[in-house]
Scaffold this motif. Structure first.
Motif, PDB file in Angstrom:
ATOM      1  N   UNK A   1      76.815 -14.508 -54.059  1.00 53.42           N
ATOM      2  CA  UNK A   1      76.216 -15.790 -53.709  1.00 53.42           C
ATOM      3  C   UNK A   1      76.475 -16.238 -52.284  1.00 53.42           C
ATOM      4  N   UNK A   2      76.985 -15.354 -51.425  1.00 51.65           N
ATOM      5  CA  UNK A   2      77.324 -15.746 -50.059  1.00 51.65           C
ATOM      6  C   UNK A   2      76.593 -14.972 -48.964  1.00 51.65           C
ATOM      7  N   UNK A   3      75.675 -14.083 -49.319  1.00 55.58           N
ATOM      8  CA  UNK A   3      74.939 -13.332 -48.282  1.00 55.58           C
ATOM      9  C   UNK A   3      73.998 -14.273 -47.538  1.00 55.58           C
ATOM     10  N   UNK A   4      74.138 -14.312 -46.230  1.00 59.20           N
ATOM     11  CA  UNK A   4      73.221 -15.092 -45.397  1.00 59.20           C
ATOM     12  C   UNK A   4      71.867 -14.407 -45.343  1.00 59.20           C
ATOM     13  N   UNK A   5      71.898 -13.073 -45.346  1.00 60.11           N
ATOM     14  CA  UNK A   5      70.674 -12.277 -45.321  1.00 60.11           C
ATOM     15  C   UNK A   5      70.805 -11.136 -46.324  1.00 60.11           C
ATOM     16  N   UNK A   6      69.759 -10.959 -47.110  1.00 58.26           N
ATOM     17  CA  UNK A   6      69.632  -9.804 -48.003  1.00 58.26           C
ATOM     18  C   UNK A   6      68.450  -9.013 -47.481  1.00 58.26           C
ATOM     19  N   UNK A   7      68.728  -7.826 -46.964  1.00 57.22           N
ATOM     20  CA  UNK A   7      67.693  -6.941 -46.431  1.00 57.22           C
ATOM     21  C   UNK A   7      67.496  -5.824 -47.455  1.00 57.22           C
ATOM     22  N   UNK A   8      66.271  -5.701 -47.986  1.00 56.09           N
ATOM     23  CA  UNK A   8      66.020  -4.759 -49.075  1.00 56.09           C
ATOM     24  C   UNK A   8      64.921  -3.777 -48.668  1.00 56.09           C
ATOM     25  N   UNK A   9      65.244  -2.481 -48.759  1.00 55.92           N
ATOM     26  CA  UNK A   9      64.297  -1.434 -48.386  1.00 55.92           C
ATOM     27  C   UNK A   9      63.473  -0.914 -49.564  1.00 55.92           C
ATOM     28  N   UNK A  10      63.863  -1.261 -50.771  1.00 56.42           N
ATOM     29  CA  UNK A  10      63.153  -0.796 -51.969  1.00 56.42           C
ATOM     30  C   UNK A  10      62.875  -2.002 -52.863  1.00 56.42           C
ATOM     31  N   UNK A  11      61.586  -2.309 -53.123  1.00 59.86           N
ATOM     32  CA  UNK A  11      61.235  -3.503 -53.904  1.00 59.86           C
ATOM     33  C   UNK A  11      61.960  -3.623 -55.247  1.00 59.86           C
ATOM     34  N   UNK A  12      62.246  -2.501 -55.904  1.00 61.25           N
ATOM     35  CA  UNK A  12      62.925  -2.566 -57.205  1.00 61.25           C
ATOM     36  C   UNK A  12      64.354  -3.101 -57.090  1.00 61.25           C
TER      37      UNK A  12
END
Length: 162
Positions: free
Chosen positions: A68-79
């Protein structure tokens, strides 16, 4: 952002998650921040989930981003979006590959660097530090291709609404 910036990069094995987190960590270090990094490989050699936490700031004590503390979540795979969404803070930024126009990349393997370009538009790290880190982690023959991918991601993210 807060005194410590928390980034989680998520995707599948083979997408360059660890390389992307290494580049981010080095860019932050070059910008003068204290940096800590951790990674969870899972079954990464078989396309399994991979996440990497990068934390940077004036002084960072732990490499793990608290839930619950990530300022940014960068996701390379939609799943992997919903699986990792609980790591994000309520006002955090979610960056997905939707930011990169389809078929815009000359080489699909540079998607991780394009997404770092998108990330760079929301972090206070100079572009020169990013590019130096990209060059430090990738073979010289790949520099131009990845410079272009980085620029593409930076432009695409900057033109997004919100």
């Amino acid at each position: 952002m807060h005194s410590t910036t928390n980034i989680v990069i998520a995707g599948l094995g083979g997408q360059g998650i660890i390389t992307a987190s290494d580049i981010l960590a080095e860019a932050a270090f070059r910008a003068g921040f204290d940096v800590k990094k951790s990674e969870l490989h899972g079954m990464s050699q078989r396309g399994g989930s991979v996440t990497s936490d990068v934390r940077f700031g004036e002084r960072v004590l732990s490499p793990m981003v608290p839930a619950g503390q990530a300022d940014v979540l960068l996701v390379l795979e939609p799943s992997q979006v919903e699986i990792n969404r609980p790591l994000m803070r309520a006002d955090g930024v979610l960056l997905t590959t939707d930011v990169i126009p389809p078929d815009a990349l000359k080489n699909k393997k540079s998607l991780n660097v394009a997404m770092l370009g998108a990330l760079s538009s929301v972090l206070e790290i100079a572009e020169t530090h990013w590019l130096a880190a990209v060059h430090a982690h990738l073979a010289e023959k790949l520099h131009r291709l990845n410079d272009e991918a980085f620029a593409l991601g930076r432009r695409a993210s900057a033109s997004m609404p919100g």
